[in-house]
Design a protein around this motif. Structure first.
Motif, PDB file in Angstrom:
ATOM      1  N   GLU A   1       0.825  -1.212   0.000  1.00  0.00           N
ATOM      2  CA  GLU A   1       0.000   0.000   0.000  1.00  0.00           C
ATOM      3  C   GLU A   1       0.858   1.260   0.000  1.00  0.00           C
ATOM      4  O   GLU A   1       0.602   2.200  -0.756  1.00  0.00           O
ATOM      5  CB  GLU A   1      -0.949  -0.011   1.189  1.00  0.00           C
TER       6      GLU A   1
ATOM      7  N   LYS B   1       1.306   4.000  -3.172  1.00  0.00           N
ATOM      8  CA  LYS B   1       1.092   5.442  -2.994  1.00  0.00           C
ATOM      9  C   LYS B   1       2.309   6.233  -3.471  1.00  0.00           C
ATOM     10  O   LYS B   1       2.170   7.244  -4.164  1.00  0.00           O
ATOM     11  CB  LYS B   1       0.800   5.746  -1.531  1.00  0.00           C
TER      12      LYS B   1
ATOM     13  N   GLU C   1       2.357   8.945  -6.526  1.00  0.00           N
ATOM     14  CA  GLU C   1       2.789  10.327  -6.300  1.00  0.00           C
ATOM     15  C   GLU C   1       3.825  10.757  -7.338  1.00  0.00           C
ATOM     16  O   GLU C   1       3.995  11.948  -7.581  1.00  0.00           O
ATOM     17  CB  GLU C   1       3.350  10.485  -4.886  1.00  0.00           C
TER      18      GLU C   1
END
Length: 131
Positions: free
Chosen positions: A89, A93, A97
């Motif tokens: 996870e 992310k 980004e």
């Protein structure tokens, strides 16, 4: 006749279409560590050796006008390249980004481990698999 006594994977070779873009992806986005970079003038080709966790090695090659290769998951040949991670996870992310499109996280029905896929600049499927 006895089978070979293989110990581990020594390296994985990847041929890219845009060396600078792929070098940025593997070094800056995925955090692989460069070990050695060589330009082979006679082949107009770069070879960048990359360390994965200090253990396995990826060889990133550039060649002028490499032919396209199907890379969808069920094509014959190498299906995908998978990296083990402690936190799928968080890594998903981080990649998002940086502008990298990452699939939704799934659960492996055989191991109950989290995993997801994304692609390198040439469409090579890459998996993150939680340890």
């Amino acid at each position: 006749m006895a089978a070979p006594r293989l110990k581990r994977i020594h390296h994985i070779a990847i041929i890219c279409s845009d060396y600078a873009k792929s070098k940025h992806f593997y070094v800056d986005c995925l955090g692989l560590e460069p070990v050695r970079e060589v330009y082979r003038k006679e082949r107009d080709s770069y070879k960048l050796d990359l360390s994965v966790g200090g253990v396995y090695q990826i060889e990133l090659f550039s060649f002028p006008n490499p032919p396209a290769r199907p890379s969808f998951p069920e094509a014959a040949g190498l299906r995908h390249l998978a990296f083990e991670t402690d936190d799928v996870e968080a890594d998903k992310k981080r990649l998002e980004e940086m502008g990298i499109q990452v699939e939704d996280i799934r659960i492996d029905p055989l191991t109950d481990k989290k995993f997801t896929f994304f692609q390198d600049p040439d469409g090579l499927p890459i998996e993150l698999y939680e340890s």
